[in-house]
Design a protein around this motif. Sequence first.
Motif, short mmCIF file in Angstrom:
data_model
loop_
_atom_site.label_atom_id
_atom_site.label_comp_id
_atom_site.label_asym_id
_atom_site.label_seq_id
_atom_site.Cartn_x
_atom_site.Cartn_y
_atom_site.Cartn_z
N VAL A 57 14.02 -26.05 6.03
CA VAL A 57 12.81 -27.06 5.23
C VAL A 57 11.54 -25.79 6.19
O VAL A 57 11.65 -25.68 7.88
N ILE A 140 10.88 -28.12 1.17
CA ILE A 140 12.11 -27.96 0.85
C ILE A 140 12.84 -26.55 0.54
O ILE A 140 11.91 -26.86 -0.37
N PHE A 177 18.86 -33.23 8.25
CA PHE A 177 18.37 -33.94 6.83
C PHE A 177 19.34 -35.16 6.22
O PHE A 177 19.93 -34.72 5.16
#
Length: 364
Positions: A57, A140, A177
Amino acid sequence: MSKHFLKYLPALFLLVFAASCKKDAKVPPTVTQPSNFAKLGLYEQVSGSNRRVFIAVSKIGTVSTTDYGLVFDTGSTGLTIDASGIIPASMITSSGFQITGDSVNVNGITITSQTATLTYGGVDGSIKEYGNLAYAPVTIGDGNGNVTTPRIPIFLYYKVVNVNTGTQLAAHSADVFGVGPGVSATARAIASPLSYFKLPDNITSGFRLAMLNSTNFSATATYTAGLLYIGLTSDDLNASNFIMHPLTYNAIAGYQPNIKSTITYNGQNVPGTILFDTGTPATTIIENSAATSNSAALPANTVVSITTDQGFSYQYTTGTDLNLTEVQNPSYSNDRRTIFSIDFFLSNEYLLDYTNHRIGLKNN
């Protein structure tokens, strides 16, 4: 008309015939197969018998976060990240964020006054994570390929503690995540970060996870390209041999990723539900109400097989490093789900269709 006959026709007739064919021919339209919304790589790492797969990320709000890899987790829902390094240190205390009023905006992140505590850590639930509901756009991926979400809800935490020892864990040690279906138990406003993209009409909300590369698990996180397909095409859903499993709705947490199955080992057929969980790094836990001990490891070379209620089947043999497996009694674990570890994903593909609320499984 045979090609031998055409060979003897007068040249003039052939020219007229060719011109006529050219004039009347219908050129079929070019059919372009839709492609996935995005395709990203993941990072694979091993420490002892623990295997992890991380997703990069690279930005939260306006803050670069390239140093942070989050555990890619099919067993939970929502993005959870430590606030350290993302918002000013002066806003973070051991008892919470410094917020006046309902919310505060900082570095492109809206932190609300809504607090929550996330509990995990196995049977004793010894790990507790304290934080707030926040909103931010999230990038992302990294320089190998990335995509940015719209402004989405996330869980921003200020500390994570082992309540048995009173020890506060290191910053960013619990970043996750979560890509599961439904909504987070932490805050019902939070769902999978992959579910918020605005997609073309011919792409279905969801993702496909390719089989993990067993040779890329090393002490240093190794980038493996093309593991995560975001957005599902018609071929993903209809022509790729995934066996689809409809999900059950829960009034509190939404659609749940648990799949009805029969687990077989040592001559026992155990009915139950399975969670296929990339976030479990080493040991598969079989829940068996007939187990005579609270928890016991299956010895190496034990054959374990499963068959789901939709006909997907899979078999493995326990080892000393791979496919570690324990049997627990749910009266001890307080969880009736059998949880398959990341090792399952070394030889199988996984698909989650957010729109139609189903999971696809495929042997590879």
